[in-house]
Design an enzyme around this catalytic site. Sequence first.
Site, short mmCIF file in Angstrom:
data_model
loop_
_atom_site.label_atom_id
_atom_site.label_comp_id
_atom_site.label_asym_id
_atom_site.label_seq_id
_atom_site.Cartn_x
_atom_site.Cartn_y
_atom_site.Cartn_z
N TRP A 85 3.06 -58.55 -14.60
CA TRP A 85 4.11 -57.54 -14.79
C TRP A 85 4.18 -56.59 -13.60
O TRP A 85 3.17 -56.15 -13.08
CB TRP A 85 3.84 -56.72 -16.05
CG TRP A 85 3.94 -57.51 -17.32
CD1 TRP A 85 2.91 -57.90 -18.12
CD2 TRP A 85 5.13 -58.02 -17.92
NE1 TRP A 85 3.39 -58.61 -19.19
CE2 TRP A 85 4.76 -58.71 -19.09
CE3 TRP A 85 6.49 -57.98 -17.57
CZ2 TRP A 85 5.67 -59.33 -19.93
CZ3 TRP A 85 7.41 -58.60 -18.41
CH2 TRP A 85 6.99 -59.27 -19.58
N GLU A 141 16.90 -40.83 -30.82
CA GLU A 141 16.23 -41.05 -32.11
C GLU A 141 15.16 -40.00 -32.42
O GLU A 141 14.68 -39.93 -33.54
CB GLU A 141 15.55 -42.44 -32.09
CG GLU A 141 16.51 -43.62 -32.21
CD GLU A 141 17.06 -44.11 -30.88
OE1 GLU A 141 17.12 -43.32 -29.92
OE2 GLU A 141 17.43 -45.29 -30.81
N THR A 148 23.46 -43.70 -30.01
CA THR A 148 22.69 -44.07 -28.82
C THR A 148 23.67 -44.71 -27.84
O THR A 148 24.74 -45.17 -28.25
CB THR A 148 21.59 -45.10 -29.17
OG1 THR A 148 22.22 -46.29 -29.62
CG2 THR A 148 20.66 -44.57 -30.24
N LYS A 160 8.75 -59.69 -14.52
CA LYS A 160 7.63 -60.61 -14.72
C LYS A 160 7.59 -61.60 -13.56
O LYS A 160 8.40 -62.52 -13.49
CB LYS A 160 7.76 -61.34 -16.04
CG LYS A 160 6.49 -62.08 -16.39
CD LYS A 160 6.44 -62.50 -17.83
CE LYS A 160 5.00 -62.77 -18.22
NZ LYS A 160 4.87 -63.26 -19.58
P1 ADP Z 1 19.59 -44.90 -24.96
O1 ADP Z 1 18.31 -45.36 -25.54
O2 ADP Z 1 20.76 -45.22 -25.78
O3 ADP Z 1 19.73 -45.14 -23.48
P2 ADP Z 1 18.56 -42.27 -24.83
O4 ADP Z 1 19.22 -41.32 -23.93
O5 ADP Z 1 18.11 -41.81 -26.13
O6 ADP Z 1 19.60 -43.35 -25.03
O7 ADP Z 1 17.39 -42.97 -24.00
C1 ADP Z 1 16.05 -43.03 -24.40
C2 ADP Z 1 15.22 -43.70 -23.34
O8 ADP Z 1 15.30 -43.02 -22.09
C3 ADP Z 1 13.75 -43.75 -23.64
O9 ADP Z 1 13.42 -44.79 -24.51
C4 ADP Z 1 13.14 -43.94 -22.24
O10 ADP Z 1 13.14 -45.31 -21.87
C5 ADP Z 1 14.09 -43.21 -21.35
N1 ADP Z 1 13.51 -41.91 -20.98
C6 ADP Z 1 13.77 -40.72 -21.51
N2 ADP Z 1 13.07 -39.75 -20.90
C7 ADP Z 1 12.32 -40.33 -19.95
C8 ADP Z 1 11.36 -39.88 -18.98
N3 ADP Z 1 11.05 -38.60 -18.84
N4 ADP Z 1 10.78 -40.80 -18.19
C9 ADP Z 1 11.10 -42.10 -18.30
N5 ADP Z 1 11.99 -42.59 -19.18
C10 ADP Z 1 12.59 -41.73 -19.99
#
Ligand code: ADP
Length: 536
Positions: A448, A332, A185, A443
Amino acid sequence: MRAVMQPEPLGLHQVFDRCETLFADRPVVLGGAAGPTTTTYGELFAQARAFAGRLTELGLRAGDRVATFAPNTREHLLAYVAVPGSGLVLHTVNIRLSGKEIAYTVEHAGDRVVLVDAALWPEWSAVALPACVEHVIVYGDIAELPERHGNAVVSRFTDPSGVPPREGPWYRPADENEASGICYTSGTTGWPKAVVYSHRSVYLHALTLCGADTFAISEHDVVCPVVPMFHANSWNLPYASLLAGASLVLPAQRTDPAGLAECFAAGGVTFSAAVPTVWANLVAAVGAGEVDPNALSSVQRLVIGGSAASETLLSELAELGIEPVHAWGMTECSPVGLIANPPADAEAAVAAASKSSQGRPMPGLDLRAVEDGVPAPRDGASIGELQISGPYVVADYYGAEAGAVADKFVEHGGKRWLRTGDVVTVDERGYVRLVDRTKDLVKSGGEWISSVALENHLLAHPAVQEAAVIAVPDPKWEERPLAVVVARDVDAAQLRDFLAARVPRWQVPDRFEFVAEVPKTSVGKLDKKRLRGEYA
Ligand code: ADP
């Protein structure tokens, strides 16, 4: 009662054997060391067999790790096949991590061999290489190479090995839960965390991406994965394409609007996927007359994922005659978890709303939004943390320190739920809408504010190209939103008025910072951690 069906393990061997047998004649356009080459799956697999032979010769045993340090190239794709196809585990190193993080992930994964793109040699050679790496293999044009990097012997990809290519069927795991790949990640807090995919999880996820109501990847498609092959397996598009027999076009480093347009036109690309900024830049380049819209005429569907797609971007793509497909994912979850295709019986308004949501779960996945330990009602309004479970969702992080990730999972109803850290609503039809990442919510005075909602409204202003909203400490309200924008010919007062017509007054940011570019993370998302460091 036991079933009488064959317990054939699911795995990448089914993908590779099928593609090599059925789709050998399919053309593929692959960016690589010698520029883009048009080849066929037949030739590609022949090269993968030669590479697999060479890997075996290095004395690697099943389960050993082989890393890549490369953009989306032919050689990277060869590794995607040859490594798991030989029973080895593919670690796709994120080339945009810091040298320290790269060294950490290589050591953590225990990589024995690394395949490096010559264009990235300056970055790679600066990494203090851990002792586990025995061989560094470099491909591409490079005049001089040292004999050693750390303890590792450096060689060229083109060096003759004299080793016979691998023969027969590709590696078939005895147990479908054997590892096939590792992705880290991007590590917004602490060190990157390791997600180890299994043959089974990658196969199931790739198969699911071929479903008519998911990405519908088929033999009729020409797929161009723009999302890097070091970012969650390029969202698993390479394996889904090999499985379906879709032609592949790999752009290598050419991911700027002009480069992509050329790539799309040359390969007749029908399907592509990237983070929102990539598509926003492409749309802007078409608007500015820098890219000929005819170059995009073969493109049918574009997936936007990794960050929230604004309604503005969705409609701009639709105006170009391209179907935008919004998807949500996480490393994940292999990584695609939700896809925003509208329901079959939707009226126009419902269809539009569903397309701008983060979507419904892919087949096989179960989700819930949890608030104070209790699932929130599916009413489209109640918020909770998104939790996901299913056969291609992580059950644990590899090699995590004891207790370090215990709070990432919850056991409930006989399932193990991954806590995503995303705050969402779920509606009656099962569409998930992201309110914000927990750590990005603002916040203010006990209420929020969604940074994502403010960003989407700002992007609807014609003068705004990029927008990021972060929380900054405030003596009176605890936190207040601050907007960092890339915009032309507009001032803060005008943007404040624009927002005030769309959100409650108290949510409108007091401060606006105008910048030339919003900083991005290693995978091209808005880097809010860095922005908080700069402005908070
Ligand atoms: P990291 O968590 O290490 O940044 P990832 O690329 O796996 O790596 O990121 C996952 C996160 O990206 C998700 O938990 C979410 O917050 C965000 N995300 C992914 N796709 C979308 C989407 N279509 N809209 C909004 N947020 C997104």
